[in-house]
Design a protein around this motif. Structure first.
Motif, PDB file in Angstrom:
ATOM      1  N   ALA A  21       5.705   4.483  11.952  1.00 31.89           N
ATOM      2  CA  ALA A  21       4.819   3.946  12.983  1.00 31.89           C
ATOM      3  C   ALA A  21       5.026   2.451  13.174  1.00 31.89           C
ATOM      4  O   ALA A  21       5.043   1.941  14.305  1.00 31.89           O
ATOM      5  N   GLY A  22       5.196   1.726  12.067  1.00 32.28           N
ATOM      6  CA  GLY A  22       5.346   0.282  12.156  1.00 32.28           C
ATOM      7  C   GLY A  22       6.627  -0.147  12.838  1.00 32.28           C
ATOM      8  O   GLY A  22       6.627  -1.056  13.674  1.00 32.28           O
ATOM      9  N   ALA A  52       5.137   7.443   6.428  1.00 29.90           N
ATOM     10  CA  ALA A  52       4.577   7.607   7.776  1.00 29.90           C
ATOM     11  C   ALA A  52       4.237   6.257   8.393  1.00 29.90           C
ATOM     12  O   ALA A  52       4.475   6.035   9.592  1.00 29.90           O
ATOM     13  N   ARG A  53       3.696   5.334   7.595  1.00 30.34           N
ATOM     14  CA  ARG A  53       3.379   4.005   8.124  1.00 30.34           C
ATOM     15  C   ARG A  53       4.634   3.249   8.498  1.00 30.34           C
ATOM     16  O   ARG A  53       4.641   2.470   9.456  1.00 30.34           O
ATOM     17  N   GLN A  54       5.708   3.453   7.735  1.00 26.76           N
ATOM     18  CA  GLN A  54       6.965   2.796   8.080  1.00 26.76           C
ATOM     19  C   GLN A  54       7.466   3.245   9.450  1.00 26.76           C
ATOM     20  O   GLN A  54       7.885   2.428  10.271  1.00 26.76           O
ATOM     21  N   GLY A  79       0.844   6.967   1.824  1.00 22.59           N
ATOM     22  CA  GLY A  79       1.255   7.184   3.199  1.00 22.59           C
ATOM     23  C   GLY A  79       2.339   6.244   3.679  1.00 22.59           C
ATOM     24  O   GLY A  79       2.484   6.003   4.880  1.00 22.59           O
ATOM     25  N   PHE A  80       3.154   5.748   2.749  1.00 20.60           N
ATOM     26  CA  PHE A  80       4.105   4.692   3.067  1.00 20.60           C
ATOM     27  C   PHE A  80       5.128   5.115   4.122  1.00 20.60           C
ATOM     28  O   PHE A  80       5.367   4.398   5.092  1.00 20.60           O
ATOM     29  N   ALA A 124       8.555  11.106  12.012  1.00 21.55           N
ATOM     30  CA  ALA A 124       7.133  11.188  11.709  1.00 21.55           C
ATOM     31  C   ALA A 124       6.736  12.606  11.288  1.00 21.55           C
ATOM     32  O   ALA A 124       5.965  12.798  10.335  1.00 21.55           O
ATOM     33  N   ARG A 126       6.424   0.341  16.544  1.00 15.34           N
ATOM     34  CA  ARG A 126       5.707  -0.756  17.217  1.00 15.34           C
ATOM     35  C   ARG A 126       6.612  -1.969  17.372  1.00 15.34           C
ATOM     36  O   ARG A 126       6.588  -2.642  18.425  1.00 15.34           O
ATOM     37  N   ARG A 130       0.860  -1.184   0.000  1.00 15.03           N
ATOM     38  CA  ARG A 130       0.000   0.000   0.000  1.00 15.03           C
ATOM     39  C   ARG A 130       0.901   1.241   0.000  1.00 15.03           C
ATOM     40  O   ARG A 130       1.343   1.682   1.060  1.00 15.03           O
TER      41      ARG A 130
END
Length: 361
Positions: free
Chosen positions: A188-189, A184-186, A181-182, A213, A192, A178
């Motif tokens: 956040a991921g 930003a998701r990276q 927004g790659f 971020a 985690r 996907r």
């Protein structure tokens, strides 16, 4: 010390994962059962195979099965708990099936097995390519090449740019990820994943995460990303440092902003290589490598991309790699592996996070 005479280094002749030898304790395979499966599912394999392990990698377990007339490579996930989405052999097969007809460094997949009854986990079978892999020293087949550090580093940038130039849809990989927004998701991921694997507090980690971020740049485009492009994920032909012959470890490939892949690659060429301490990559030892600026310029020119936020990308690459090392170290702490190399990764993690913060300025 330079990249050609690092103490204790050995030349490599392998399928992409490091020194080739007997399997490590606890990581052998049922050769008879695996050999029977391979003979039934891969053409051209006859007789009883011999088994060797590529012992230089830190993640997936990779083996050579050599039959009478032909050898193949078998890859399976490591033992112990695995991060979600990592070590996905089915994903690696799909990526290689799409890329290998168009992208020369991608080895061809030959077969895939999702039955854990064969060797204890799903596994991928791929073609065996011959060549040399650069780790803590340049092997003899490359060491005498003039300016070998610069040439291999630029070859990696060229291979990465060529990968990112491939249209994912044209090779059947339009659904691989996907891309919206790659970046930003990276961030956040990987934050985690840090929380899941951490065994100590490193205050700088959260500071870097917040800055990454907040400063995520506009994407350069959408490409197939390797997700861990570095010299020791590449193979070179003897005497040929200017072109990557093969690239390995595609199990976390995805679709996203090519700047993120570039940042990971640049992180391995940090100007101060002390954090690596002679581990993980040829860039862990000193040598006349190009600067990060030269490498970024080489990549952007070949890829035909505009000037990019290389500082953000490099910081992300270092920060993400710190999480990867922490995950590997956590496996050692949990007793999932007896590989003594893993113990030494823990102290490297805070150093890489500090380098990431410094890269942001």
């Amino acid at each position: 010390m330079n990249g050609r005479d690092a103490a204790g280094a050995r030349p490599c002749d392998d399928g992409g994962a490091g020194d080739l030898g007997p399997p490590r304790a606890g990581e052998t395979l049922d050769v008879e059962r695996l050999g029977a499966w391979l003979r039934a599912n891969v053409a051209g394999l006859e007789g009883a195979p011999s088994l060797r392990q590529f012992r230089g990698g830190y993640a997936n377990l990779t083996y050579e099965l050599r039959f009478a007339e032909r050898a193949v490579v078998v890859r399976r996930p490591p033992h112990g708990p695995l991060p979600r989405g990592a070590h996905d052999m089915a994903r690696e097969r799909a990526v290689l099936a799409g890329l290998s007809p168009r992208y020369r460094p991608a080895p061809a997949p030959l077969a895939y097995c999702d039955d854990p009854g064969v060797i204890g986990a799903a596994f991928l079978v791929m073609e065996r390519r011959e060549g040399v892999v650069v780790r803590r020293a340049f092997p003899p087949e490359l060491a005498d090449c003039a300016a070998v550090e610069r040439r291999t580093a630029f070859a990696l940038m060229d291979a990465l740019a060529d990968l990112h130039a491939i249209d994912p849809v044209e090779v059947g990989l339009g659904g691989l990820g996907r891309p919206d927004g790659f970046a930003a998701r990276q961030v956040a991921g990987w934050a985690r994943r840090w929380e899941t694997a951490r065994d100590r507090d490193v205050p700088a980690f959260d500071r870097v995460a917040a800055r990454l971020a907040a400063g995520a740049p506009a994407p350069l485009g959408v490409s197939v990303l390797h997700n861990d492009p570095k010299l020791d994920n590449c193979m070179f032909a003897p005497g040929a440092p200017d072109r990557v012959r093969s690239m390995f470890d595609w199990d976390m490939a995805t679709l996203g902003d090519p700047l993120v892949d570039l940042g990971v690659a640049l992180g391995y060429f940090a100007a101060d290589r002390g954090a690596w301490g002679g581990m993980f990559s040829a860039t862990t030892v000193s040598g006349d490598y190009p600067s990060q600026e030269e490498l970024a310029d080489r990549y952007l020119a070949r890829a035909g991309l505009p000037v990019a936020d290389v500082a953000w990308a490099t910081a992300f690459g270092l920060w993400k790699t710190a999480v990867v090392l922490q995950q590997i170290y956590a496996r050692w702490l949990a007793g999932a592996t007896s590989d003594a190399r893993f113990e030494g990764l823990g102290p490297r993690v805070p150093e890489l996070i500090e380098k990431a913060e410094a890269a942001l300025g």
